[in-house]
Design a protein around this motif. Structure first.
Motif, PDB file in Angstrom:
ATOM      1  N   UNK A 307       0.799  -1.220   0.000  1.00 27.37           N
ATOM      2  CA  UNK A 307       0.000   0.000   0.000  1.00 27.37           C
ATOM      3  C   UNK A 307       0.834   1.273   0.000  1.00 27.37           C
ATOM      4  N   UNK A 308       1.985   1.214   0.607  1.00 20.55           N
ATOM      5  CA  UNK A 308       2.821   2.407   0.636  1.00 20.55           C
ATOM      6  C   UNK A 308       3.377   2.722  -0.740  1.00 20.55           C
ATOM      7  N   UNK A 342      -3.082  -5.338   0.089  1.00 15.75           N
ATOM      8  CA  UNK A 342      -3.361  -4.422   1.202  1.00 15.75           C
ATOM      9  C   UNK A 342      -2.452  -4.749   2.376  1.00 15.75           C
ATOM     10  N   UNK A 344       1.005  -3.198   4.565  1.00 14.93           N
ATOM     11  CA  UNK A 344       1.761  -1.964   4.764  1.00 14.93           C
ATOM     12  C   UNK A 344       2.924  -2.272   5.687  1.00 14.93           C
ATOM     13  N   UNK A 345       3.974  -2.886   5.174  1.00 10.06           N
ATOM     14  CA  UNK A 345       5.103  -3.162   6.057  1.00 10.06           C
ATOM     15  C   UNK A 345       5.819  -1.871   6.436  1.00 10.06           C
ATOM     16  N   UNK A 346       6.183  -1.788   7.679  1.00 10.65           N
ATOM     17  CA  UNK A 346       6.901  -0.596   8.130  1.00 10.65           C
ATOM     18  C   UNK A 346       8.401  -0.781   7.990  1.00 10.65           C
ATOM     19  N   UNK A 380       8.989   2.871  -0.822  1.00 16.07           N
ATOM     20  CA  UNK A 380       8.647   3.595  -2.047  1.00 16.07           C
ATOM     21  C   UNK A 380       9.633   4.693  -2.426  1.00 16.07           C
ATOM     22  N   UNK A 394       3.434   6.416 -10.302  1.00 17.10           N
ATOM     23  CA  UNK A 394       4.402   6.694  -9.248  1.00 17.10           C
ATOM     24  C   UNK A 394       4.003   5.843  -8.048  1.00 17.10           C
ATOM     25  N   UNK A 395       4.932   5.597  -7.148  1.00 17.14           N
ATOM     26  CA  UNK A 395       4.586   4.708  -6.027  1.00 17.14           C
ATOM     27  C   UNK A 395       3.359   5.157  -5.234  1.00 17.14           C
ATOM     28  N   UNK A 396       3.177   6.458  -5.109  1.00 19.19           N
ATOM     29  CA  UNK A 396       2.072   6.894  -4.245  1.00 19.19           C
ATOM     30  C   UNK A 396       0.715   6.580  -4.852  1.00 19.19           C
ATOM     31  N   UNK A 399      -1.396   3.298  -3.601  1.00 22.34           N
ATOM     32  CA  UNK A 399      -2.340   3.385  -2.490  1.00 22.34           C
ATOM     33  C   UNK A 399      -3.658   3.994  -2.939  1.00 22.34           C
ATOM     34  N   UNK A 400      -3.577   4.967  -3.827  1.00 23.76           N
ATOM     35  CA  UNK A 400      -4.804   5.586  -4.309  1.00 23.76           C
ATOM     36  C   UNK A 400      -5.674   4.552  -5.008  1.00 23.76           C
ATOM     37  N   UNK A 403      -7.128   2.183  -2.442  1.00 24.24           N
ATOM     38  CA  UNK A 403      -8.226   2.781  -1.687  1.00 24.24           C
ATOM     39  C   UNK A 403      -9.479   2.800  -2.539  1.00 24.24           C
ATOM     40  N   UNK A 404      -9.310   3.156  -3.787  1.00 26.28           N
ATOM     41  CA  UNK A 404     -10.460   3.230  -4.667  1.00 26.28           C
ATOM     42  C   UNK A 404     -11.092   1.845  -4.844  1.00 26.28           C
TER      43      UNK A 404
ATOM     44  N   UNK B   5       9.457  11.732  -4.665  1.00 30.22           N
ATOM     45  CA  UNK B   5       9.873  10.766  -3.667  1.00 30.22           C
ATOM     46  C   UNK B   5      11.346  10.918  -3.356  1.00 30.22           C
ATOM     47  N   UNK B 443       0.476  -3.655  14.066  1.00 31.91           N
ATOM     48  CA  UNK B 443       1.827  -3.148  13.875  1.00 31.91           C
ATOM     49  C   UNK B 443       2.652  -3.200  15.161  1.00 31.91           C
ATOM     50  N   UNK B 630      -1.797   9.582   0.435  1.00 36.48           N
ATOM     51  CA  UNK B 630      -3.138   9.175   0.030  1.00 36.48           C
ATOM     52  C   UNK B 630      -4.243   9.945   0.731  1.00 36.48           C
ATOM     53  N   UNK B 633      -6.745  11.470  -1.528  1.00 35.48           N
ATOM     54  CA  UNK B 633      -7.673  10.515  -2.144  1.00 35.48           C
ATOM     55  C   UNK B 633      -8.856  10.286  -1.222  1.00 35.48           C
TER      56      UNK B 633
END
Lengths: 407, 645
Positions: A307-308, A342, A344-346, A380, A394-396, A399-400, A403-404, B5, B443, B630, B633
């Motif tokens: 997701x990131x 979906x 989201x690894x930190x 990312x 682009x990487x961002x 997520x968009x 989400x959609x 980025x 997390x 995001x 969005x």
């Protein structure tokens, strides 16, 4: 019994492993069983380290990959076909004996369907799952929408639990569920019409997924220019498709392949590329920084896009991306949209680890731990662009899109 | 290369110099648009590193008309006689974690409130200030500069209230004749009015530029100087109101009233608007002296001066519903703090007032109630500037009111609104928190060390839930002066048996190396991913970023806003400067005891700051875990529909 399990190649590998196994523990479980026991140990990575390093805990995903990425010959295919053709599933009670001849006398099983699709070496696991799910709808005996949805859900759950380490499998199933069941028209129609609509959507999704690789190859052509040097890591069918298309378009470029230890996927890729008369140079994995200054762009595939906007890919991608970033080289990722997960690894450890055996060639002294994780997470900020069948993103944007799709 | 980025790596913590400097008495404020810090810094001085930000530029002065365009908030309307005035009834406020957030008792019993008769009367009759004397329910007004107040007087006058002051009526007659001629040939008159307005604006700009800025209450002489400047645009404003008076309809006056209501984010260095806002304010605030130059556009008041005055009005104040009044007072005293608690308290108060509401004859519920809510909102805004989340909640409520079908009977409409409010609280706040907690707990791993700053209700829930799940982790609570609200959190966590470390923000770089995750709450998340939160958050995030520790912001989606903010200067809140002049527990250390009398010293107590999205790894909302990129969005997809549900 395990000798007859789903994939012939899996068995072969297991056999090889057995031969070189030094330890005495030989648990002859089927791969499916292995994965289920694995998942229970994934819950707490910090607690049971010793469990993880157990040689038998090998990601089924990587085994399949290994099988598919092997240089495929026709007699291999025939062999594999023969091996799987009369295979008997008995690892679980609800897995039904399936004879390849007639479907209608036996209840339908997604896993079988999935495995049938999976045998096609060009088909990604996720696409196989998607096609299997589509056929679930088709052969469903359900009479209400709710029933059908529950059936679909069950099927996708069983597919997902078949291999929990495969990100694209999970993501593909989820996306299919989303895409197919999320149409507003369903509520107003009678069941048969709604079902046919679902089938239609399912097939459309399968079609999109099948064509994804082609789309990506077309999209990425603008980025490959004459005289460029491309560094690739691992064996990705998408990347191969991209390079194939570029070669077919008479582009002049050079490819640097990393070796891709431990499963030597880079060797396979270089083999394929050599067939296309593309100049290839092989590097050992540790020579990436050394050669980076002559590289124009880095091309990698992805096991999953999170997701990131980062990617999860074969071990070593992260460090290549870091080196490329510090030398201001673009890092391009080719990934089909069904790999969008979906998650989201930190950080690196924030993933369910997928493990694979590593052959060091020499016996490892006892008491020495081996990092057997098969993949890493590239954040990312080290990626430049993602080539997907949704377009060049682009990487961002990942997520968009997610989400959609999901909300 | 993708520059957006990639640029992350290069960004340094932004070097920002805050002007803790005295303006030399002759220097006019607006001249300082270019130079950044008022100290005329040489280029090398103002940019210590090559990649530092360009010096801060002060946003251009807003013209008065700017404020009129957006979000006109209507004005108190004469109260219906049916409304109950029983303030003794128990009004449940902020049931949400009330024990934690609604510290202390109700304002009536709060020890900090004293009824000070002398102060009230002094405030009421101080010259040059609008004062409202309530005598037997009737409101009479004294205006110092009558001519500049035509609009206000025409607008504010409730039915049956007589105007005072002869000059005023004379002027009104003049305006009436004016309006008649205007009616006949509007186009020409309009043009003239426009010209005049432009000329006046120019003159105003010039006049302000040459005037040194005087803080504190407006002197009568001051009012006179601005009068001439004020007049032409006023006349333009006055025209429709006068016409409407003749017609006897309420509609246009209403519109005009809306124009007059101060914008929630009014620029407080715009003196005309401040004057205007002050005249209609319910809460009389004395402006603080020695205000920091860079933050003059934000309201700052002497703390503790308004309460007794307001308290005395508790039984008299007509347009305000007691529940609203009570909540407002609690904002003022700081009894209710924390974004969610404040928002819930406000919505509950609105719900109370809707229960007691009845539409006055010959008015529609939709319009009248919106106006009423608007007046409540501006009252609350006076008590404490509204947070972005509250703004979103108000927008939601007003939308619901507007969407009510006009044919709906009043009782049903009221019931519908009440359920809407309840649903908002439940779905957007309480349920959202639950979802966030569910997400965030995934997390937290065993062996983690979690750092949090201040006291966020969501983060607290996350920590408690993770503890309930039996995860083994440690918590570092970083606190900062002057609020030290981390102590309350610490106490609650310790009571539940979590192992905690408590430290002040000064030690952040020391403690950070042992931390594995940073969990923070937020007051708002803006659409460029910027996190608007308690002051100190940016510091924590930047240190965490430098240590490569992921920063997780936990924020409900109703706190998202489509605004974009680049620094903490343009929009912020100023706290009581006195608080930071004291050293806790050391009465003998009082170097700043007389600070307000020192001409060249200003204290700045900022409440919020802004964290650029580069320092944020993840935002956890009710829509899942998303990267800060995001946020737009979510804003676009889920908030364009203001119903949100």
């Amino acid at each position: 019994m395990w000798r007859r399990s789903a994939s012939f190649i899996l068995d072969q590998q297991q056999q090889q492993k057995e031969e070189r196994k030094k330890t005495t523990t030989t648990t002859t479980t089927t791969t499916a069983m292995a994965t289920t026991t694995e998942t229970s140990s994934y819950q707490n990575p910090n607690n049971n380290n010793n469990n993880i390093h157990h040689p038998n805990n090998i990601s089924a995903y990587y085994q399949t990959r290994a099988a598919h990425h092997g240089v495929v010959t026709s007699d291999w295919l025939a062999q594999a076909q023969a091996a799987v053709g009369h295979d008997v599933y008995d690892d679980d009670a609800d897995h039904v004996v399936r004879s390849s001849a007639d479907h209608h006398h036996h209840p339908f099983s997604v896993i079988d369907e999935f495995n049938r699709w999976r045998k096609q070496p060009d088909l990604a696991e996720a696409v196989a799952a998607i096609l299997a799910l589509a056929s679930v709808i088709r052969s469903s005996q359900a009479t209400t929408m709710m029933e059908l949805e529950i059936e679909l859900k069950k099927a996708s759950d069983s597919l997902k639990s078949w291999d929990t380490t495969s990100i694209s499998l999970t993501a593909g199933c989820d996306l299919f569920m989303r895409y197919v069941t999320r149409t507003s028209a369903l509520e107003y129609e009678d069941f048969s019409a709604a079902k046919s609509r679902l089938i239609e959507r399912g097939e459309k999704f399968g079609e999109i997924s099948r064509k994804a690789r082609r789309t990506i190859a077309m999209l990425s052509q603008d980025f490959i220019f004459d005289g460029c040097t491309i560094l690739v890591h691992g064996f990705s069918r998408v990347v191969l498709e991209v390079l194939k298309t570029a070669a077919a378009n008479k582009k002049l470029f050079r490819v640097l392949c990393t070796e891709g230890r431990p499963d030597r996927t880079g060797l396979r890729l270089s083999n394929e590329l050599a067939k296309l008369d593309v100049p290839v140079k092989l590097l050992i994995d540790s020579a990436v920084a050394y050669t980076m200054d002559e590289v124009d762009m880095v091309f990698v595939g992805a096991d999953g896009v999170v997701e990131s906007g980062g990617i999860i890919n074969m071990m070593g991608t992260y460090q290549i991306a870091l080196v490329a970033h510090s030398m201001n080289k673009p890092v391009y990722v080719a990934a089909e949209s069904y790999k969008f997960a979906r998650l989201y690894p930190l950080d690196q450890k924030d993933l369910a680890p997928a493990l694979r055996p590593i052959d060091f060639g020499v016996p490892i002294p006892s008491g020495v731990e081996v990092e057997t994780s098969a993949r890493d997470y590239t954040p990312p900020q080290y990626l430049t662009l993602l080539f997907t069948d949704l377009g060049v993103l682009t990487p961002s944007v990942v997520s968009d899109e997610l989400i959609r799709l999901y909300l | 290369m993708d520059s957006r980025r990639a640029s992350r790596m290069v960004i340094d913590p932004k070097v920002r110099q805050v002007g803790f400097v005295t303006p030399s008495t002759g220097t006019p404020t607006p001249n300082r648009t270019q130079s950044g810090p008022a100290r005329s810094a040489s280029p090398s001085e103002s940019s210590p590193a090559g990649n530092s930000l360009p010096p801060v530029t002060i946003p251009p002065r807003r013209h008065a008309s700017d404020n009129l365009t957006s979000q006109a908030v209507p004005v108190p309307v004469p109260m219906s006689p049916l409304r109950r005035l029983s303030i003794n009834e128990n009004i449940p406020i902020g049931s949400y974690e009330s024990s934690e957030y609604l510290l202390g008792a109700s304002p009536m019993t709060s020890p900090s409130i004293k009824f000070d008769d002398g102060e009230v009367s002094e405030d009421m009759f101080s010259p040059g200030k609008f004062s409202r004397v309530n005598s037997s329910g009737m409101q009479s007004k004294n205006y110092p500069g009558a001519s500049s107040l035509i609009t206000v007087s025409a607008v504010n006058k409730p039915a049956g209230v007589s105007e005072k002051g002869g000059g005023l009526s004379e002027l009104q007659n003049e305006q009436l004749t004016n309006s008649k001629s205007l009616k006949e040939k509007t186009s020409k008159a309009e043009r003239r009015a426009l010209q005049e307005a432009q000329r006046a604006a120019k003159a105003a700009a010039k006049g302000e530029g040459s005037n040194p800025v005087v803080s504190g209450g407006p002197a009568p002489s001051k009012a006179k100087t601005t009068k001439a400047v004020n007049n032409p645009p006023q006349r333009k404003d006055a025209v429709p109101s006068v016409i409407s008076e003749k017609r006897g309809s309420d509609r246009q006056t209403e519109k005009d009233r809306k124009k007059d209501v101060p914008h929630p984010r009014m620029q407080f260095d715009d003196k005309q608007r401040v004057e205007k806002a002050k005249r209609r304010a319910v809460v009389k605030q004395t402006e603080a002296r020695n205000r920091v130059e860079l933050f003059r556009h934000l309201p700052q008041y002497e703390h503790g001066t308004q309460l007794p005055n307001l308290e005395s009005k508790f039984f008299q104040l007509d347009p305000m519903h007691p529940a609203v009044y009570k909540v407002g007072l609690r904002y003022l005293t700081g009894d209710i703090c924390g974004g969610n608690a404040r928002c819930i308290a406000m919505l509950q108060a609105f719900k109370e007032s809707i229960i007691d509401y009845s539409t006055p004859p010959e008015k529609s519920l939709g319009r009248d109630l919106t106006a009423k809510i608007g007046s409540y909102v501006s009252f609350m805004n006076e008590c404490r500037p509204l947070s972005i989340s509250m703004g979103n909640a108000i927008r939601f409520l007003k939308n619901r009111i507007a969407k009510l079908p006009p044919t709906l009977p009043e009782s049903e409409a009221k019931a519908a609104l009440q359920t809407d409010i309840d649903r908002f609280i439940n779905e957007k706040i309480i349920l959202a928190d639950k979802v966030i907690v569910e997400h965030a707990v995934t997390k937290i791993r065993d062996g983690d060390v979690l750092l949090t700053h201040g006291s966020s209700s969501v983060v607290e829930m996350i920590l408690l839930y993770a503890h309930e799940l039996g995860k083994q982790f440690r918590v570092v609570i970083v606190d900062s002066r002057p609020k030290l609200d981390g102590q309350a959190l610490l106490r609650r966590l310790l009571a539940k048996g979590l192992s905690c470390t408590y430290t002040h923000i000064n030690a952040i770089s020391y403690i950070m190396h042992e931390v594995t995750r940073v969990f923070l709450g937020a007051s708002a998340v803006l659409s460029n991913g910027t996190v608007y939160s308690r002051v100190g958050t940016a510091c924590v995030c930047m240190v965490a970023y430098a240590f490569h520790i992921p920063v997780l912001i936990c924020c409900e989606a109703y706190k998202f806003h489509e605004r974009v903010q680049l620094d903490s200067i343009c929009s912020n809140e100023l706290g009581d400067p006195d608080i930071i002049s004291k050293v806790l527990g050391r009465e003998d250390v009082n170097h700043l005891a007389e600070w307000s009398s020192t001409e060249n010293l200003q204290l700045l107590n900022l409440i919020y700051d802004v964290t650029p999205s580069d320092y944020v790894s993840m935002i956890i909302t009710d829509y899942g875990m998303v990267p800060p990129t995001s946020v737009p969005v979510i804003v676009r997809e889920y908030m364009k529909e203001p119903l949100w549900m």
